[in-house]
Design an enzyme around this catalytic site. Sequence first.
Site, PDB file in Angstrom:
ATOM      1  N   GLY A  30       0.811  -1.211   0.000  1.00 47.94           N
ATOM      2  CA  GLY A  30       0.000   0.000   0.000  1.00 47.94           C
ATOM      3  C   GLY A  30       0.842   1.258   0.000  1.00 47.94           C
ATOM      4  N   GLY A  36       0.863   4.379   3.649  1.00 49.06           N
ATOM      5  CA  GLY A  36       1.989   3.715   3.017  1.00 49.06           C
ATOM      6  C   GLY A  36       2.985   4.684   2.403  1.00 49.06           C
ATOM      7  N   GLY A 126      -3.866  -1.369  11.698  1.00 43.74           N
ATOM      8  CA  GLY A 126      -5.313  -1.479  11.802  1.00 43.74           C
ATOM      9  C   GLY A 126      -5.977  -0.130  11.905  1.00 43.74           C
ATOM     10  CB  SER A 127      -8.823   1.294  11.903  1.00 44.89           C
ATOM     11  OG  SER A 127      -9.757   2.299  12.223  1.00 44.89           O
ATOM     12  CB  SER A 128      -8.938   4.038  16.706  1.00 47.14           C
ATOM     13  OG  SER A 128      -9.537   4.955  15.811  1.00 47.14           O
ATOM     14  CB  CYS A 129     -13.159   1.714  13.615  1.00 47.01           C
ATOM     15  SG  CYS A 129     -12.522   0.541  12.402  1.00 47.01           S
ATOM     16  CE1 TYR A 156     -10.640  -0.641   6.814  1.00 47.76           C
ATOM     17  CE2 TYR A 156     -10.908   0.483   8.915  1.00 47.76           C
ATOM     18  CZ  TYR A 156     -10.129   0.161   7.823  1.00 47.76           C
ATOM     19  OH  TYR A 156      -8.846   0.635   7.730  1.00 47.76           O
ATOM     20  CE  LYS A 160      -7.504  -2.326   8.327  1.00 49.63           C
ATOM     21  NZ  LYS A 160      -6.250  -2.600   7.613  1.00 49.63           N
ATOM     22  N   PRO A 183      -3.744   3.020  14.612  1.00 51.90           N
ATOM     23  CG  PRO A 183      -3.676   3.620  12.355  1.00 51.90           C
ATOM     24  CD  PRO A 183      -3.582   2.434  13.276  1.00 51.90           C
ATOM     25  CG  HIS A 199     -11.360   8.667   6.858  1.00 54.43           C
ATOM     26  ND1 HIS A 199     -10.410   8.070   6.046  1.00 54.43           N
ATOM     27  CD2 HIS A 199     -11.966   7.643   7.517  1.00 54.43           C
ATOM     28  CE1 HIS A 199     -10.448   6.760   6.210  1.00 54.43           C
ATOM     29  NE2 HIS A 199     -11.384   6.474   7.094  1.00 54.43           N
ATOM     30  CD1 TRP A 222     -23.338  15.057   5.828  1.00 51.60           C
ATOM     31  CD2 TRP A 222     -23.083  12.920   6.425  1.00 51.60           C
ATOM     32  NE1 TRP A 222     -23.663  14.295   4.738  1.00 51.60           N
ATOM     33  CE2 TRP A 222     -23.511  12.972   5.078  1.00 51.60           C
ATOM     34  CE3 TRP A 222     -22.857  11.686   7.014  1.00 51.60           C
ATOM     35  CZ2 TRP A 222     -23.727  11.825   4.315  1.00 51.60           C
ATOM     36  CZ3 TRP A 222     -23.056  10.540   6.262  1.00 51.60           C
ATOM     37  CH2 TRP A 222     -23.497  10.609   4.927  1.00 51.60           C
TER      38      TRP A 222
END
Length: 332
Positions: A30, A36, A126-129, A156, A160, A183, A199, A222
């Site tokens: 990536g 990346g 990964g992701s904090s989600c 998603y 992860k 992150p 995002h 939003w």
Amino acid sequence: MTETDGPRVTDEVDYTPGPLNRDARVYVAGHRGLVGSAIWRKLEGEGFRDLLGRTSSELDLTDREAVFAFFRETRPQHVVLAAAKVGGIMANNTYPVEFLSENVRIQTNVIDAALETDVERLLFLGSSCIYPKMAPQPITEDALHTGYLEHTNDAYAIAKIAGIMHIQAARREYGKAWISAMPTNLYGPGDNFSPTGSHVLPALIRRYHEAVQDGATTVTNWGTGTPRREFLHVDDMADACLHLLEHYDGPQQVNVGTGSDVTIRDIAHAIATVTGYEGATEWDTSKPDGTPQKLLDVSKLAHAGWTARIGLEEGLRSTYAWFLDHADSVRQ
């Protein structure tokens, strides 16, 4: 890796972190994406001389046979797995099948190929989600698996989480010194500024920029603007990744963030200021807010010797400057 090799079943990995050899071959999966590309810049700047990257047109990471053939041919010593299908609330909520399926396939193919070719160090991003929607704030690494996920990006998140478990399984079964980093919300040069796929921060940059260009007197965002979010500049993220590769080893994922957050209203106001927008901002409360707050506890990362350096105002100004310089080529 074959059946005759036999698994190495252990809870401990015999590895002591230290400086990586700058002549070692490092594959950045990536390498053209937001994360990346920042990691590539960081590694180049730190003197790594054998960096390896492939675009999606050169190597489809969802093609298992192609990924294995690539690893067998190139034999990287280290891998940073930053490749992923990513997007904002609308994209995640609209295409959960694609976000789950594509990310699981990418991760599984790369990690399994890395196992077969005996990659020494692998960093999975990964992701904090991955953490529960209502996790206590700030969110510690121990919050994983303790509650329900935010439904707008749960597919998603599950992908992860599967990646984290894959890394932990490789450590436990084969003794691999592989690690995971989670992150917080990232932004910076190379981001996706699409009005439907990006995002929140890059979407707001584009929205306010276009409002200035069009002479608009009102911008509508939003939700309520009350959710709190933590934002980390991607160059800080890249710096943290190399630091973890050289200073951390352990089965648990490591949170990567700043340790502080702001409301979406605050970030919208800051972006309006940076872009020169002087009109009104309204909020469409019929649209989802997402998770009320998502602030990471970064004490594990601080204990490993790293803290963020780029402040939010500085990061916003440099990101907007990059956006203006690349207006003809940014992902829109």
